[in-house]
Enzyme design. Structure first.
Site, mmCIF file in Angstrom:
data_model
loop_
_atom_site.group_PDB
_atom_site.id
_atom_site.type_symbol
_atom_site.label_atom_id
_atom_site.label_comp_id
_atom_site.label_asym_id
_atom_site.label_seq_id
_atom_site.Cartn_x
_atom_site.Cartn_y
_atom_site.Cartn_z
ATOM 1 C CE1 TYR A 1 -3.874 2.238 0.565
ATOM 2 C CE2 TYR A 1 -2.313 3.476 1.899
ATOM 3 C CZ TYR A 1 -3.505 3.397 1.229
ATOM 4 O OH TYR A 1 -4.338 4.485 1.199
ATOM 5 C CD1 TRP B 1 -1.398 7.604 -0.898
ATOM 6 C CD2 TRP B 1 -1.510 9.315 -2.359
ATOM 7 N NE1 TRP B 1 -2.658 8.150 -0.816
ATOM 8 C CE2 TRP B 1 -2.747 9.210 -1.699
ATOM 9 C CE3 TRP B 1 -1.338 10.320 -3.303
ATOM 10 C CZ2 TRP B 1 -3.809 10.069 -1.977
ATOM 11 C CZ3 TRP B 1 -2.402 11.168 -3.568
ATOM 12 C CH2 TRP B 1 -3.619 11.036 -2.918
HETATM 13 N N1 LIG Z 1 -1.714 8.531 12.330
HETATM 14 C C1 LIG Z 1 -2.135 8.571 11.073
HETATM 15 N N2 LIG Z 1 -1.598 7.719 10.162
HETATM 16 C C2 LIG Z 1 -2.017 7.753 8.894
HETATM 17 C C3 LIG Z 1 -3.002 8.669 8.474
HETATM 18 C C4 LIG Z 1 -3.555 9.548 9.444
HETATM 19 O O1 LIG Z 1 -4.442 10.381 9.148
HETATM 20 N N3 LIG Z 1 -3.077 9.487 10.725
HETATM 21 N N4 LIG Z 1 -3.404 8.686 7.165
HETATM 22 C C5 LIG Z 1 -3.282 7.443 6.425
HETATM 23 C C6 LIG Z 1 -3.522 7.632 4.999
HETATM 24 S S1 LIG Z 1 -5.011 8.365 4.589
HETATM 25 C C7 LIG Z 1 -2.666 7.214 4.032
HETATM 26 S S2 LIG Z 1 -3.167 7.286 2.399
HETATM 27 C C8 LIG Z 1 -1.354 6.641 4.372
HETATM 28 C C9 LIG Z 1 -0.247 7.083 3.394
HETATM 29 O O2 LIG Z 1 0.853 6.271 3.524
HETATM 30 P P1 LIG Z 1 1.884 6.052 2.294
HETATM 31 O O3 LIG Z 1 1.180 6.183 0.997
HETATM 32 O O4 LIG Z 1 2.610 4.786 2.549
HETATM 33 O O5 LIG Z 1 2.853 7.288 2.485
HETATM 34 P P2 LIG Z 1 3.904 7.952 1.491
HETATM 35 O O6 LIG Z 1 4.825 8.729 2.355
HETATM 36 O O7 LIG Z 1 3.198 8.700 0.419
HETATM 37 O O8 LIG Z 1 4.680 6.712 0.885
HETATM 38 C C10 LIG Z 1 5.025 6.598 -0.447
HETATM 39 C C11 LIG Z 1 6.423 6.017 -0.541
HETATM 40 O O9 LIG Z 1 6.700 5.742 -1.913
HETATM 41 C C12 LIG Z 1 8.027 6.164 -2.217
HETATM 42 N N5 LIG Z 1 8.092 6.425 -3.668
HETATM 43 C C13 LIG Z 1 7.805 7.565 -4.328
HETATM 44 N N6 LIG Z 1 7.962 7.395 -5.660
HETATM 45 C C14 LIG Z 1 8.330 6.110 -5.847
HETATM 46 C C15 LIG Z 1 8.624 5.320 -7.014
HETATM 47 O O10 LIG Z 1 8.562 5.777 -8.143
HETATM 48 N N7 LIG Z 1 8.951 4.014 -6.808
HETATM 49 C C16 LIG Z 1 9.033 3.462 -5.567
HETATM 50 N N8 LIG Z 1 9.373 2.173 -5.472
HETATM 51 N N9 LIG Z 1 8.782 4.193 -4.450
HETATM 52 C C17 LIG Z 1 8.418 5.485 -4.587
HETATM 53 C C18 LIG Z 1 8.224 7.387 -1.357
HETATM 54 O O11 LIG Z 1 9.593 7.684 -1.188
HETATM 55 C C19 LIG Z 1 7.499 6.982 -0.069
HETATM 56 O O12 LIG Z 1 8.359 6.321 0.817
HETATM 57 O O13 LIG Z 1 -0.995 7.025 5.699
HETATM 58 C C20 LIG Z 1 -1.989 6.671 6.658
HETATM 59 N N10 LIG Z 1 -1.465 6.876 7.996
HETATM 60 N N1 LIG Z 2 -0.997 18.372 1.926
HETATM 61 C C1 LIG Z 2 -1.479 17.135 1.998
HETATM 62 N N2 LIG Z 2 -2.711 16.861 1.541
HETATM 63 C C2 LIG Z 2 -3.206 15.608 1.646
HETATM 64 C C3 LIG Z 2 -2.446 14.545 2.164
HETATM 65 C C4 LIG Z 2 -1.135 14.858 2.646
HETATM 66 O O1 LIG Z 2 -0.407 13.982 3.146
HETATM 67 N N3 LIG Z 2 -0.696 16.145 2.544
HETATM 68 N N4 LIG Z 2 -2.967 13.259 2.209
HETATM 69 C C5 LIG Z 2 -4.084 12.960 1.326
HETATM 70 C C6 LIG Z 2 -4.762 11.712 1.691
HETATM 71 S S1 LIG Z 2 -3.994 10.244 1.331
HETATM 72 C C7 LIG Z 2 -5.978 11.699 2.245
HETATM 73 S S2 LIG Z 2 -6.721 10.200 2.598
HETATM 74 C C8 LIG Z 2 -6.723 12.928 2.557
HETATM 75 C C9 LIG Z 2 -7.317 12.851 3.956
HETATM 76 O O2 LIG Z 2 -8.221 13.854 4.144
HETATM 77 P P1 LIG Z 2 -8.936 13.950 5.590
HETATM 78 O O3 LIG Z 2 -9.265 12.599 6.076
HETATM 79 O O4 LIG Z 2 -10.030 14.912 5.476
HETATM 80 O O5 LIG Z 2 -7.717 14.560 6.419
HETATM 81 P P2 LIG Z 2 -7.255 14.795 7.892
HETATM 82 O O6 LIG Z 2 -6.223 15.854 7.725
HETATM 83 O O7 LIG Z 2 -6.874 13.548 8.569
HETATM 84 O O8 LIG Z 2 -8.524 15.359 8.671
HETATM 85 C C10 LIG Z 2 -9.211 16.532 8.310
HETATM 86 C C11 LIG Z 2 -9.727 17.217 9.545
HETATM 87 O O9 LIG Z 2 -10.674 16.406 10.212
HETATM 88 C C12 LIG Z 2 -10.771 16.881 11.529
HETATM 89 N N5 LIG Z 2 -11.232 15.794 12.401
HETATM 90 C C13 LIG Z 2 -10.535 14.742 12.864
HETATM 91 N N6 LIG Z 2 -11.323 13.955 13.631
HETATM 92 C C14 LIG Z 2 -12.546 14.527 13.642
HETATM 93 C C15 LIG Z 2 -13.801 14.199 14.246
HETATM 94 O O10 LIG Z 2 -13.975 13.215 14.931
HETATM 95 N N7 LIG Z 2 -14.844 15.035 13.984
HETATM 96 C C16 LIG Z 2 -14.726 16.146 13.220
HETATM 97 N N8 LIG Z 2 -15.815 16.879 13.016
HETATM 98 N N9 LIG Z 2 -13.558 16.493 12.674
HETATM 99 C C17 LIG Z 2 -12.487 15.691 12.871
HETATM 100 C C18 LIG Z 2 -9.396 17.357 11.916
HETATM 101 O O11 LIG Z 2 -9.500 18.588 12.606
HETATM 102 C C19 LIG Z 2 -8.667 17.455 10.598
HETATM 103 O O12 LIG Z 2 -8.034 18.704 10.389
HETATM 104 O O13 LIG Z 2 -5.870 14.061 2.496
HETATM 105 C C20 LIG Z 2 -5.100 14.091 1.299
HETATM 106 N N10 LIG Z 2 -4.470 15.377 1.198
HETATM 107 MO MO LIG Z 3 -5.115 8.496 2.257
#
Ligand SMILES: Nc1nc2c(c(=O)[nH]1)N[C@H]1C(S)=C(S)[C@@H](COP(=O)(O)OP(=O)(O)OC[C@H]3O[C@@H](n4cnc5c(=O)[nH]c(N)nc54)[C@H](O)[C@@H]3O)O[C@H]1N2
Ligand SMILES: Nc1nc2c(c(=O)[nH]1)N[C@H]1C(S)=C(S)[C@@H](COP(=O)(O)OP(=O)(O)OC[C@H]3O[C@@H](n4cnc5c(=O)[nH]c(N)nc54)[C@H](O)[C@@H]3O)O[C@H]1N2
Ligand SMILES: [Mo]
Length: 766
Positions: free
Chosen positions: A113, A115
């Protein structure tokens, strides 16, 4: 300097840039001239493409290579040995062969998993899955970390999770909507990105136009900053985890006053009466009134009552953020929000209804046609085993154990080899102490990475890959109107290779090179993907330029759709003629399938369940609710070592935002180093005052590269500020088994500011 619009283009999830190179070195990334709101995230590349953290040669972990006793226990804290590509390919091929012969291909975990990068062809997971399928398959993962609970519940109640990507379009919202109620807000920081690439940032401009057109906004969130201040939103400062209760309070008020749309409920929904009996308290003796909800959310009851009235009187959209699905019982907010919108009866009306997460990505709300562009074919995976993606530690620690997932009883396979490309599990998974323990189980772990982050350090074999700046590719995604021909700006750094070339090399050793490549080079695949996409677009009535024309101009903009239609409008008008893909053909307020499979403590309709970790259960030992949300300065952990991310750290650590009253009570000044902890682990952070929040709620962004040392009790302490050291590895429910990072109680105490940070130190290499 010459005209910048003649410089070569590259694309990332966070934007399109023109690359300027001087003497073989990347000198600047100029934002695409058609993007009115370019993101700074891309500047994070400057200086790190070939710094000391760049992996330049294939690497093998020493204790693993030497077959030392207890070698697995040293994962994450070991020396690496540089080897040639020939040796590395041979080692990988032999391990795949040895373990698949002995334990079957289901012993290979290839969920991988993450991005990765934005290009359509060099998408690391697609490459890995195709490669593993060419040698007999692998155990896969389903759903996302983003909103697993939302995906599964929408498949049940609306018949498809694709509705996440088809909210009322921005233009319709600007023209028709009167009120937008955003649960979890609409943080613009998150709209900087979109999976597969972003040609034009649209969210800010659209929201400002909506404001000008007179749309009113309500932000239901513990943090004011979740809606841009220019939008003048009303703020309901609710406790995290209380949203479903608020929605029930609104529904109760609407039903009590007869403001609901009985015709829509009758014709377009299934099972409302059973839900209504719960709502009024007929079934459990508890009326889910505004007063009841106010007590749970700790907001005034009259604010809920007034909001209910406004919602019923206005053309209203309810937006629910994805964050609310990443908590205990994360299925319920999407289910309940859909039910509330159905009661208002505006689903399918222009500018009314429901949106699953405006601003969770730039693509949500973007006006565009739904074209299914082509991608690299994955071949067929004959292995049936899979896990819901966030059950990885459970799987590694409990092989052979059964678990429930959306009505199925499944068994965790016995994993012997993990293969990861394009993700960072030591960033993304919850409870990293537990993950590290689970990570010791497999015999071999192979990772493709370009920089020495924690996942690379925790691998046995690290194969160095290129970044998008070093390769040609195509940005072509159904979620954006721009198509971009990406061009390599610089040659591959060191001896790194594209993921495709890495797999080609290994497949040669395994005798499947022809299966993997089908005889095509990278550039032939690019052209193939484009030609296929062009035919698919044609079927939707969209004419794309020839490949030659695209390469010459560099980019193409597909037309703005006119008129913009709402996905629910036909269903609204005639649910018999245009039914949803659910058993009833309607919106399932009661879900018979869930009723038939779920254990007795899960109701067959949306309901509020008190979480185990939330402010309602805060104690003297664990007084704070930690929200670990997305970082503004990067995408997850990507480019954390770059200049943009580093500039926003304080004393080299992640800031933790805390109400000044909370901090002062603990004797913590703004800028002090603190230890954030609970019984799962700890991380250091720098206290940063912010009073525009509910006291008791603290926030840290995710993405700090793990810099872990073991504490006396064996749990990990991250000195850099990775919040997943304290989050809980616990599933939403048996419906989706999604992750629950946002349900997390912690304690905070002052800590020695001099504790070093070594996240950006590469491992020892011999
Ligand atoms: N506590 C907490 N944890 C969370 C979340 C949260 O809200 N709170 N959010 C979750 C969510 S929504 C998500 S989507 C995940 C995201 O988690 P990930 O998608 O695993 O996070 P990234 O840092 O985007 O990891 C992408 C990796 O791919 C590598 N990469 C980039 N380009 C390439 C390429 O061309 N080839 C290869 N082989 N590698 C490459 C980058 O260097 C990086 O290490 O995290 C989750 N974790
Ligand atoms: N710049 C940037 N943008 C991103 C990403 C990134 O890594 N960097 N990650 C991307 C990815 S993979 C994803 S999945 C999306 C995630 O998008 P979201 O899931 O919307 O992102 P979060 O930043 O985890 O949360 C958004 C807001 O929800 C509020 N929140 C948290 N818990 C609660 C709750 O119980 N109730 C209410 N009402 N509010 C709450 C928090 O205040 C937080 O600021 O963002 C994407 N966009
Ligand atoms: Mo995500």
């Amino acid at each position: 300097m010459c005209d910048k619009t003649s410089l070569p283009l590259t694309a990332a999830h966070w934007g399109v840039y023109r690359t300027e190179v001087f003497e073989g070195q990347l000198r600047a990334l100029h934002p695409f001239e058609h993007d009115p709101q370019p993101s700074a995230i891309g500047q994070g590349y400057l200086g790190v493409i070939d710094d000391s953290l760049r992996i330049r040669e294939p690497m093998v972990r020493k204790a693993w290579l030497d077959k030392q006793a207890g070698a697995n226990r040293r994962r994450g804290d070991d020396t690496f040995v540089a080897v040639s590509w020939q040796e590395a390919e041979q080692l990988v091929a032999e391990e795949l062969q040895r373990l698949s012969r002995k334990f079957g291909n289901q012993s290979i975990y290839g969920g991988s998993y993450g991005w990765s990068a934005a290009g359509r062809f060099h998408h690391a997971q697609s490459q890995l899955h195709r490669f593993l399928n060419s040698i007999g398959g692998y155990t896969r993962s389903v759903n996302t970390y983003s909103l697993a609970a939302g995906e599964v519940i929408l498949s049940r109640i609306l018949g498809s999770s694709q509705f996440i990507h088809t909210p009322p379009a921005w233009q319709t919202l600007i023209e028709q909507t009167e009120l937008l109620v955003a649960f979890g807000g609409m943080p613009l920081r998150n709209a900087q990105i979109s999976s597969g690439g972003t040609g034009r940032h649209r969210a800010r401009e659209a929201l400002m136009q909506a404001r000008q057109a007179g749309v009113s906004f309500v932000n239901v969130s513990p943090m004011r900053s979740d809606v841009a201040s220019e939008l003048g939103a009303q703020w309901l400062m609710a406790r995290p985890g209380s949203d479903v209760a608020i929605m029930l309070g609104l529904a109760h008020e609407i039903l009590r006053n007869n403001w609901h749309d009985s015709a829509f409920i009758k014709h377009n929904t299934h099972g409302f009466d059973e839900f209504a009996a719960y709502l009024t308290g007929k079934t459990d003796g508890v009326a889910k009134s505004a007063a009841w909800a106010a007590n749970i959310a700790r907001i005034p009851a009259n604010e809920i009552e007034q909001l209910a009235k406004r919602m019923a009187e206005s053309r209203t959209i309810i937006s629910v953020s994805w964050s609310m699905t990443r908590q205990e019982h994360g299925e319920q907010p999407f289910w309940m929000a859909t039910t509330l919108a159905a009661m208002l009866g505006q689903i399918g009306l222009p500018g009314g209804g429901i949106a699953y997460g405006y601003c969770a990505a730039n693509s949500i709300g973007n006006e565009r046609e739904n074209v299914n562009y082509a991608a690299l074919p994955q071949l067929v995976n004959p292995i049936r085993d899979f896990i819901p993606v966030s059950r990885i530690s459970d799987m590694l620690l409990n092989p052979g154990e059964q678990f429930r997932y959306d009505g199925q009883t499944l068994t965790f396979p016995d994993i012997r080899l993990i293969y990861w490309a394009g993700g960072n599990p030591f960033h993304h998974h919850q409870d990293l102490t537990r993950l590290r323990e689970a990570w010791r189980k497999p015999e071999t772990i192979i990772v493709h990475e370009w920089c020495w982050n924690a996942s690379a350090k925790h691998a046995d074999i690290v194969l160095p890959c290129t970044t998008p700046l070093e390769r040609d590719d195509l940005m072509i995604t159904p979620r954006d109107r721009y198509i971009v021909k990406m061009n390599a700006a610089i040659p591959a750094v060191g001896n790194s290779r594209d993921d495709y070339e890495i797999f080609r090399g290994i497949s040669r050793h395994l005798g499947v090179e022809d299966v993997f490549t089908e005889g095509r080079s990278s550039s032939q695949w690019l052209e193939w993907i484009y030609q296929q996409s062009r035919s698919l677009a044609k079927k939707t009535g969209i004419d794309l330029p020839s490949y030659r024309e695209l390469c010459q101009k560099g980019w193409h903009e597909t037309p703005f759709p006119e008129p913009i239609s709402d996905v629910f409008s036909a269903f609204r008008q005639d649910p018999q003629a245009a039914p949803l893909d659910t058993p009833s053909g309607k919106i399932e307020i009661r879900c018979d399938a869930i009723a038939s499979y779920a254990s007795a403590d899960l109701l067959p309709h949306p309901a509020w369940y008190e979480p185990e970790e939330w402010l309602g259960k805060a104690t003297e030992q664990l007084p704070f609710h930690l929200i670990s949300s997305q970082p503004a300065d990067k995408l997850h952990s990507q480019l954390d070592h770059g200049p943009i991310s580093r500039s926003l750290k304080r004393n080299k650590r992640t800031p933790i935002w805390i109400h000044s009253c909370d901090a002062k009570r603990l004797g913590i000044a703004d800028g002090d180093t603190v230890r954030v902890h609970n019984n799962r682990g700890a991380c250091l952070a720098t206290a940063s005052y912010d009073d525009e929040r509910l006291p008791g709620v603290v926030q840290m962004s995710t993405g700090a590269w793990l810099d872990a040392i073991e504490q006396a009790d064996g749990t990990l302490l991250c000195r850099h500020g990775n919040p997943n050291t304290v989050t809980r590895d616990y599933a939403t429910s048996e419906i989706a088994q999604g992750p629950t990072a946002h349900s997390c109680l912690v304690a905070i105490e002052p800590h020695d500011a001099k504790t070093p940070v070594e996240a950006f130190t590469p491992p020892r290499i011999v």
